[in-house]
Every structure is written in structure tokens, then in C-alpha cells.
Design a protein around this motif. Structure first.
Motif, PDB file in Angstrom:
ATOM      1  N   LEU A  71       0.850  -1.189   0.000  1.00  0.00           N
ATOM      2  CA  LEU A  71       0.000   0.000   0.000  1.00  0.00           C
ATOM      3  C   LEU A  71       0.883   1.236   0.000  1.00  0.00           C
ATOM      4  N   VAL A  72       0.541   2.188  -0.852  1.00  0.00           N
ATOM      5  CA  VAL A  72       1.326   3.421  -0.938  1.00  0.00           C
ATOM      6  C   VAL A  72       0.371   4.606  -0.860  1.00  0.00           C
ATOM      7  N   GLU A  73       0.584   5.435   0.162  1.00  0.00           N
ATOM      8  CA  GLU A  73      -0.232   6.639   0.321  1.00  0.00           C
ATOM      9  C   GLU A  73       0.433   7.823  -0.371  1.00  0.00           C
ATOM     10  N   SER A  74      -0.395   8.755  -0.798  1.00  0.00           N
ATOM     11  CA  SER A  74       0.103  10.002  -1.363  1.00  0.00           C
ATOM     12  C   SER A  74      -0.948  11.082  -1.164  1.00  0.00           C
ATOM     13  N   GLY A  75      -0.530  12.334  -1.360  1.00  0.00           N
ATOM     14  CA  GLY A  75      -1.483  13.438  -1.314  1.00  0.00           C
ATOM     15  C   GLY A  75      -1.423  14.304  -0.074  1.00  0.00           C
ATOM     16  N   GLY A  76      -0.578  13.940   0.874  1.00  0.00           N
ATOM     17  CA  GLY A  76      -0.461  14.760   2.068  1.00  0.00           C
ATOM     18  C   GLY A  76       0.232  16.084   1.776  1.00  0.00           C
TER      19      GLY A  76
END
Length: 122
Positions: free
Chosen positions: A4-9
Motif C-alpha cells: 500500500l502506498v499513500e500520497s497526497g499529504g
């Protein structure tokens, strides 16, 4: 292995908006739910929202109800968290996680992303 890879912060002023993304890759069929969690300095990790792919169930924590919206694009294996009317108390590292049931209990999730920082400040 599921990844899982988060982005957008990022940094946003109070009242502003951000959209976080959680991209999943690997073996996803066993994991029906994607949850968003957050952890502020000195505080425990808390559930923010979750969404189920099988029945469409969605849950929100009380502090974010009416301000945050979770959605998923199954074709892209991506879950989004639209955050509006952000407050300084929303400042935290936000994580997405994969689990078998949609709930806001972090201990029930098996795979976690690395997190993305959200800072709400003027």
C-alpha cells in the motif's frame, strides 16, 4: 505480498482541502476492506474511515463525519480520502491499511502503508 502506498499529504490552511490516495498492489483478493487511520505526535493511532469492496459499507469516525469522504476505484486498486474543512486537530500522519473487515480498529488490519503527513496550519 500486498503493498500500500499513500500520497497526497501536505501543508494546508485551516478550512482547506486535501485528497489522499492509497494505491494497492499485489494479492488483494483476501482483503475486502481498506481503512484510513491517523496518528498525531504523542497520541495513539486512531481510525478515520473505512470502505468495503464487497458490500460497499462505509464508516467514519465522529470527528470527521460530514467533512471527510472515502471512495474507491476498484479498476485502479486505489482508495481515496477527500478531506474538506480541515482543522488543526486533523494534523497527523495518515495511513491506509488492508483488512478483512471494515472497521476502525487498527489492530484488525494486516497490511499498512508508510503514511503521509498532513499538516493543517496557518
Amino acid at each position: 505480498q500486498l503493498q500500500l502506498v499513500e500520497s497526497g499529504g501536505g501543508l494546508v490552511q485551516p478550512g482547506g482541502s486535501l485528497r489522499l490516495s492509497c494505491a494497492a498492489s499485489g494479492f488483494t483478493l483476501d482483503y475486502d476492506a481498506i481503512g484510513w487511520f491517523r496518528q498525531a505526535p504523542g497520541k495513539e493511532r486512531e481510525g478515520v474511515s473505512c470502505i468495503s469492496s464487497s458490500d460497499g459499507s462505509i464508516y467514519y469516525a465522529d470527528p470527521v463525519k460530514g467533512r471527510f469522504t472515502i471512495s474507491r476505484d476498484n479498476a485502479k486498486n486505489t482508495v481515496y480520502l477527500q478531506m474538506n474543512s480541515l482543522k488543526p486537530e486533523d494534523t497527523a500522519v495518515y495511513y491506509c491499511a488492508a483488512g478483512r473487515d471494515c472497521n476502525l480498529e487498527p489492530e484488525t488490519y494486516d497490511y499498512w502503508g508508510q503514511g503521509t503527513q498532513v499538516t493543517v496550519s496557518s
